[in-house]
Design an enzyme around this catalytic site. Sequence first.
Site, PDB file in Angstrom:
ATOM      1  N   ASP A  12      30.460   5.433 -10.148  1.00 57.37           N
ATOM      2  CA  ASP A  12      29.612   6.609 -10.300  1.00 57.37           C
ATOM      3  C   ASP A  12      28.243   6.262  -9.705  1.00 57.37           C
ATOM      4  O   ASP A  12      28.004   5.125  -9.276  1.00 57.37           O
ATOM      5  CB  ASP A  12      29.510   6.937 -11.796  1.00 57.37           C
ATOM      6  CG  ASP A  12      28.601   8.113 -12.085  1.00 57.37           C
ATOM      7  OD1 ASP A  12      28.750   9.158 -11.432  1.00 57.37           O
ATOM      8  OD2 ASP A  12      27.730   7.985 -12.962  1.00 57.37           O
ATOM      9  N   ALA A  14      24.365   8.004 -10.774  1.00 56.27           N
ATOM     10  CA  ALA A  14      23.298   7.941 -11.783  1.00 56.27           C
ATOM     11  C   ALA A  14      23.784   7.315 -13.086  1.00 56.27           C
ATOM     12  O   ALA A  14      24.772   7.747 -13.664  1.00 56.27           O
ATOM     13  CB  ALA A  14      22.753   9.346 -12.057  1.00 56.27           C
ATOM     14  N   ALA A  45      20.687  18.287 -22.900  1.00 59.27           N
ATOM     15  CA  ALA A  45      20.970  18.278 -21.465  1.00 59.27           C
ATOM     16  C   ALA A  45      22.038  17.259 -21.099  1.00 59.27           C
ATOM     17  O   ALA A  45      22.762  17.435 -20.123  1.00 59.27           O
ATOM     18  CB  ALA A  45      19.691  18.001 -20.680  1.00 59.27           C
ATOM     19  N   MET A  49      27.242  15.784 -19.367  1.00 56.40           N
ATOM     20  CA  MET A  49      26.999  14.872 -18.247  1.00 56.40           C
ATOM     21  C   MET A  49      28.297  14.330 -17.657  1.00 56.40           C
ATOM     22  O   MET A  49      29.212  13.946 -18.373  1.00 56.40           O
ATOM     23  CB  MET A  49      26.122  13.711 -18.711  1.00 56.40           C
ATOM     24  CG  MET A  49      25.610  12.850 -17.588  1.00 56.40           C
ATOM     25  SD  MET A  49      24.522  13.799 -16.503  1.00 56.40           S
ATOM     26  CE  MET A  49      24.117  12.540 -15.301  1.00 56.40           C
ATOM     27  N   LYS A  53      27.475  19.993 -11.061  1.00 58.89           N
ATOM     28  CA  LYS A  53      26.231  20.593 -11.534  1.00 58.89           C
ATOM     29  C   LYS A  53      26.369  22.080 -11.880  1.00 58.89           C
ATOM     30  O   LYS A  53      25.710  22.560 -12.802  1.00 58.89           O
ATOM     31  CB  LYS A  53      25.108  20.364 -10.502  1.00 58.89           C
ATOM     32  CG  LYS A  53      24.788  18.878 -10.282  1.00 58.89           C
ATOM     33  CD  LYS A  53      24.397  18.205 -11.593  1.00 58.89           C
ATOM     34  CE  LYS A  53      24.093  16.727 -11.432  1.00 58.89           C
ATOM     35  NZ  LYS A  53      25.257  15.865 -11.674  1.00 58.89           N
ATOM     36  N   HIS A  56      27.947  22.053 -15.188  1.00 63.84           N
ATOM     37  CA  HIS A  56      26.992  21.509 -16.149  1.00 63.84           C
ATOM     38  C   HIS A  56      26.027  22.603 -16.617  1.00 63.84           C
ATOM     39  O   HIS A  56      25.788  22.762 -17.824  1.00 63.84           O
ATOM     40  CB  HIS A  56      26.220  20.351 -15.496  1.00 63.84           C
ATOM     41  CG  HIS A  56      25.465  19.499 -16.459  1.00 63.84           C
ATOM     42  ND1 HIS A  56      25.504  18.121 -16.430  1.00 63.84           N
ATOM     43  CD2 HIS A  56      24.622  19.814 -17.482  1.00 63.84           C
ATOM     44  CE1 HIS A  56      24.734  17.644 -17.399  1.00 63.84           C
ATOM     45  NE2 HIS A  56      24.175  18.657 -18.036  1.00 63.84           N
ATOM     46  N   ARG A 160      35.635  16.304 -11.772  1.00 64.44           N
ATOM     47  CA  ARG A 160      35.996  15.585 -12.974  1.00 64.44           C
ATOM     48  C   ARG A 160      36.276  16.575 -14.112  1.00 64.44           C
ATOM     49  O   ARG A 160      35.669  17.630 -14.156  1.00 64.44           O
ATOM     50  CB  ARG A 160      34.827  14.670 -13.389  1.00 64.44           C
ATOM     51  CG  ARG A 160      34.484  13.608 -12.383  1.00 64.44           C
ATOM     52  CD  ARG A 160      33.125  13.049 -12.714  1.00 64.44           C
ATOM     53  NE  ARG A 160      32.810  11.917 -11.859  1.00 64.44           N
ATOM     54  CZ  ARG A 160      31.603  11.385 -11.781  1.00 64.44           C
ATOM     55  NH1 ARG A 160      30.608  11.872 -12.485  1.00 64.44           N
ATOM     56  NH2 ARG A 160      31.381  10.353 -10.994  1.00 64.44           N
ATOM     57  N   ASP A 186      29.611   5.922 -16.465  1.00 62.34           N
ATOM     58  CA  ASP A 186      28.861   5.938 -17.732  1.00 62.34           C
ATOM     59  C   ASP A 186      29.064   7.229 -18.517  1.00 62.34           C
ATOM     60  O   ASP A 186      28.374   7.456 -19.512  1.00 62.34           O
ATOM     61  CB  ASP A 186      27.360   5.715 -17.470  1.00 62.34           C
ATOM     62  CG  ASP A 186      26.722   6.881 -16.728  1.00 62.34           C
ATOM     63  OD1 ASP A 186      27.276   7.300 -15.692  1.00 62.34           O
ATOM     64  OD2 ASP A 186      25.670   7.376 -17.175  1.00 62.34           O
TER      65      ASP A 186
END
Length: 274
Positions: A12, A14, A45, A49, A53, A56, A160, A186
Amino acid sequence: MIKTSVEAIIFDWAGTTVDFGSRAPMGAFVKLFQSEGIEMTIPQARIPMGINKWDHINALLSLSEIQSQWFKMHGKSHTDADVDRLLDIFVPMNKVSIRECGQLIPGVAELSKTLRERHIKIGSTTGYTKELLDILLPIAKEQGYEADALSYSGDTQLGRPSAQMMHKCAVQLGLDNPLAFIKVDDTEPGIQEGKAFGCWTVGVAVSGNALGLSFEELNAMPDGEANRLKNSARLKMQEMHPDYVIDSVADLLPIIDEINTRLDLGEKPNSYNN
């Protein structure tokens, strides 16, 4: 019987390879909703994750605390057109935060060099769009990290937690055995992505979304508080049931060696589905 060993690591971005604490997306999401007159916290927020986006933003708008604020302001629930509009506002904000938070996580450049020496290929999947990734790639390359294969939000029909981006990376790398892959992430959608592909999965606890602090913030804490937060982040990652949990990618090399040993013994990851 042909011996199998680790041939590729799919990382990944970030919180895993760059941006300790995965702060770039979070700051942009909070600013986005503030610009709409909606109060949102960093923990809120972070909830969705790991997905793309657009999804999200849609997921955040569907949170009861956010949904009630939106309804109060607009007199109706949000629509896909609202999400499209917010995404258009979000992308420039995230470009700024990516530039601000684009530092490699400690150990990534050294790990990348060692993987090259071992002839292990490097791939990446991400919830970032190509437009955002185009900002990040040269920043990472300048610091010593570069991927051989890339797949990003919008690059495949499904993001994902499906395995479509993993399959796309595998094709780019010319590899087709999931047992020879490790997915390092993560977030839960990223771990599930690796499981859907049928490869080994490694959850990153301390450098990423589960802890959510910058390297400097973490190091400035008293040892007792820092250790408490680290342990909490490790537990969060363990609840996602990856094959392994590590603090950061700096801890990955021993895991690769252990997986190779297990492959020699004929063992498979929990998610192997072939």
